[in-house]
Design a protein around this motif. Sequence first.
Motif, PDB file in Angstrom:
ATOM      1  N   UNK A 107       8.962  16.328  -9.842  1.00  0.00           N
ATOM      2  CA  UNK A 107       8.738  14.963  -9.344  1.00  0.00           C
ATOM      3  C   UNK A 107       8.298  14.045 -10.478  1.00  0.00           C
ATOM      4  N   UNK A 108       7.384  14.526 -11.310  1.00  0.00           N
ATOM      5  CA  UNK A 108       6.901  13.710 -12.430  1.00  0.00           C
ATOM      6  C   UNK A 108       8.031  13.410 -13.410  1.00  0.00           C
ATOM      7  N   UNK A 109       8.903  14.368 -13.606  1.00  0.00           N
ATOM      8  CA  UNK A 109      10.048  14.149 -14.482  1.00  0.00           C
ATOM      9  C   UNK A 109      10.990  13.094 -13.901  1.00  0.00           C
ATOM     10  N   UNK A 110      11.230  13.159 -12.592  1.00  0.00           N
ATOM     11  CA  UNK A 110      12.086  12.153 -11.956  1.00  0.00           C
ATOM     12  C   UNK A 110      11.426  10.778 -11.978  1.00  0.00           C
ATOM     13  N   UNK A 111      10.112  10.734 -11.772  1.00  0.00           N
ATOM     14  CA  UNK A 111       9.392   9.456 -11.829  1.00  0.00           C
ATOM     15  C   UNK A 111       9.481   8.856 -13.228  1.00  0.00           C
ATOM     16  N   UNK A 112       9.376   9.700 -14.247  1.00  0.00           N
ATOM     17  CA  UNK A 112       9.522   9.223 -15.619  1.00  0.00           C
ATOM     18  C   UNK A 112      10.921   8.686 -15.849  1.00  0.00           C
ATOM     19  N   UNK A 113      11.928   9.395 -15.363  1.00  0.00           N
ATOM     20  CA  UNK A 113      13.300   8.918 -15.492  1.00  0.00           C
ATOM     21  C   UNK A 113      13.475   7.563 -14.830  1.00  0.00           C
ATOM     22  N   UNK A 114      12.859   7.386 -13.680  1.00  0.00           N
ATOM     23  CA  UNK A 114      12.936   6.106 -12.981  1.00  0.00           C
ATOM     24  C   UNK A 114      12.246   5.010 -13.793  1.00  0.00           C
ATOM     25  N   UNK A 115      11.095   5.314 -14.374  1.00  0.00           N
ATOM     26  CA  UNK A 115      10.407   4.330 -15.217  1.00  0.00           C
ATOM     27  C   UNK A 115      11.289   3.933 -16.398  1.00  0.00           C
ATOM     28  N   UNK A 116      11.914   4.928 -17.017  1.00  0.00           N
ATOM     29  CA  UNK A 116      12.761   4.652 -18.176  1.00  0.00           C
ATOM     30  C   UNK A 116      13.993   3.831 -17.806  1.00  0.00           C
ATOM     31  N   UNK A 166       4.287   0.228 -10.647  1.00  0.00           N
ATOM     32  CA  UNK A 166       4.577   1.407 -11.478  1.00  0.00           C
ATOM     33  C   UNK A 166       3.356   2.310 -11.584  1.00  0.00           C
ATOM     34  N   UNK A 167       2.168   1.726 -11.645  1.00  0.00           N
ATOM     35  CA  UNK A 167       0.947   2.533 -11.740  1.00  0.00           C
ATOM     36  C   UNK A 167       0.720   3.333 -10.457  1.00  0.00           C
ATOM     37  N   UNK A 168       1.054   2.761  -9.316  1.00  0.00           N
ATOM     38  CA  UNK A 168       0.875   3.450  -8.040  1.00  0.00           C
ATOM     39  C   UNK A 168       2.006   4.422  -7.728  1.00  0.00           C
ATOM     40  N   UNK A 169       3.206   4.118  -8.219  1.00  0.00           N
ATOM     41  CA  UNK A 169       4.385   4.912  -7.899  1.00  0.00           C
ATOM     42  C   UNK A 169       4.251   6.367  -8.337  1.00  0.00           C
ATOM     43  N   UNK A 170       3.752   6.593  -9.528  1.00  0.00           N
ATOM     44  CA  UNK A 170       3.715   7.954 -10.082  1.00  0.00           C
ATOM     45  C   UNK A 170       2.832   8.896  -9.263  1.00  0.00           C
ATOM     46  N   UNK A 171       1.578   8.551  -8.987  1.00  0.00           N
ATOM     47  CA  UNK A 171       0.791   9.497  -8.190  1.00  0.00           C
ATOM     48  C   UNK A 171       1.330   9.666  -6.764  1.00  0.00           C
ATOM     49  N   UNK A 172       1.898   8.592  -6.204  1.00  0.00           N
ATOM     50  CA  UNK A 172       2.494   8.713  -4.868  1.00  0.00           C
ATOM     51  C   UNK A 172       3.685   9.671  -4.890  1.00  0.00           C
ATOM     52  N   UNK A 173       4.500   9.563  -5.928  1.00  0.00           N
ATOM     53  CA  UNK A 173       5.658  10.447  -6.056  1.00  0.00           C
ATOM     54  C   UNK A 173       5.198  11.884  -6.290  1.00  0.00           C
ATOM     55  N   UNK A 214       5.716   5.462  -1.046  1.00  0.00           N
ATOM     56  CA  UNK A 214       6.249   5.504  -2.413  1.00  0.00           C
ATOM     57  C   UNK A 214       7.446   4.582  -2.554  1.00  0.00           C
ATOM     58  N   UNK A 215       8.347   4.614  -1.596  1.00  0.00           N
ATOM     59  CA  UNK A 215       9.541   3.778  -1.656  1.00  0.00           C
ATOM     60  C   UNK A 215       9.183   2.302  -1.553  1.00  0.00           C
ATOM     61  N   UNK A 267       9.895  -0.535  -4.322  1.00  0.00           N
ATOM     62  CA  UNK A 267      10.575  -1.791  -3.985  1.00  0.00           C
ATOM     63  C   UNK A 267       9.747  -2.989  -4.447  1.00  0.00           C
ATOM     64  N   UNK A 268       8.433  -2.894  -4.305  1.00  0.00           N
ATOM     65  CA  UNK A 268       7.563  -3.970  -4.781  1.00  0.00           C
ATOM     66  C   UNK A 268       7.683  -4.180  -6.279  1.00  0.00           C
ATOM     67  N   UNK A 269       7.780  -3.099  -7.024  1.00  0.00           N
ATOM     68  CA  UNK A 269       7.927  -3.235  -8.481  1.00  0.00           C
ATOM     69  C   UNK A 269       9.272  -3.873  -8.828  1.00  0.00           C
ATOM     70  N   UNK A 270      10.297  -3.577  -8.030  1.00  0.00           N
ATOM     71  CA  UNK A 270      11.611  -4.197  -8.250  1.00  0.00           C
ATOM     72  C   UNK A 270      11.568  -5.693  -7.924  1.00  0.00           C
TER      73      UNK A 270
END
Length: 134
Positions: A56-65, A99-106, A114-115, A119-122
């Motif tokens: 999950x953390x790896x996917x969250x990082x990919x999403x951040x990138x 983005x700060x909240x997304x990672x721990x939620x994910x 989480x979704x 969406x809020x960050x978008x």
Amino acid sequence: MGAIVPTELKLLMAAVIIGLIQIVWAAVAGSGGERSLPWLMGPRDEPKPVGVVAARLDRALGNFLQTFPLFAAALLACDFAGKFGASTLYGAALYVIGRALFVPLYAAGIPVVRTLVWAGSMVGIIMVIVAFFQ
């Protein structure tokens, strides 16, 4: 005396810090088990499985990138064009907080919230883009 740095650029730097934390968090979570220290220090030619949270953390990082370059480009374009204002400030804050909240939620596997946070960050990125064209 140094120049006054706009809050939007401070938020951009906060997003960079969030990215660095995600990189370290994902790397630490992805170690252990079948991922021994020699494997981690080597070329990693043979994939080794990771646990659920590490994945999950790896996917969250990919999403951040995926999202960070868009955020940074939009914010810097607004800076260069002299378009900083309420929309860029609130948009940048929405992106960084999201983005700060997304990672721990994910990482915790919390689905709907989480979704909504993502969406809020978008929406934050879109606010910055809209400000550029006004």
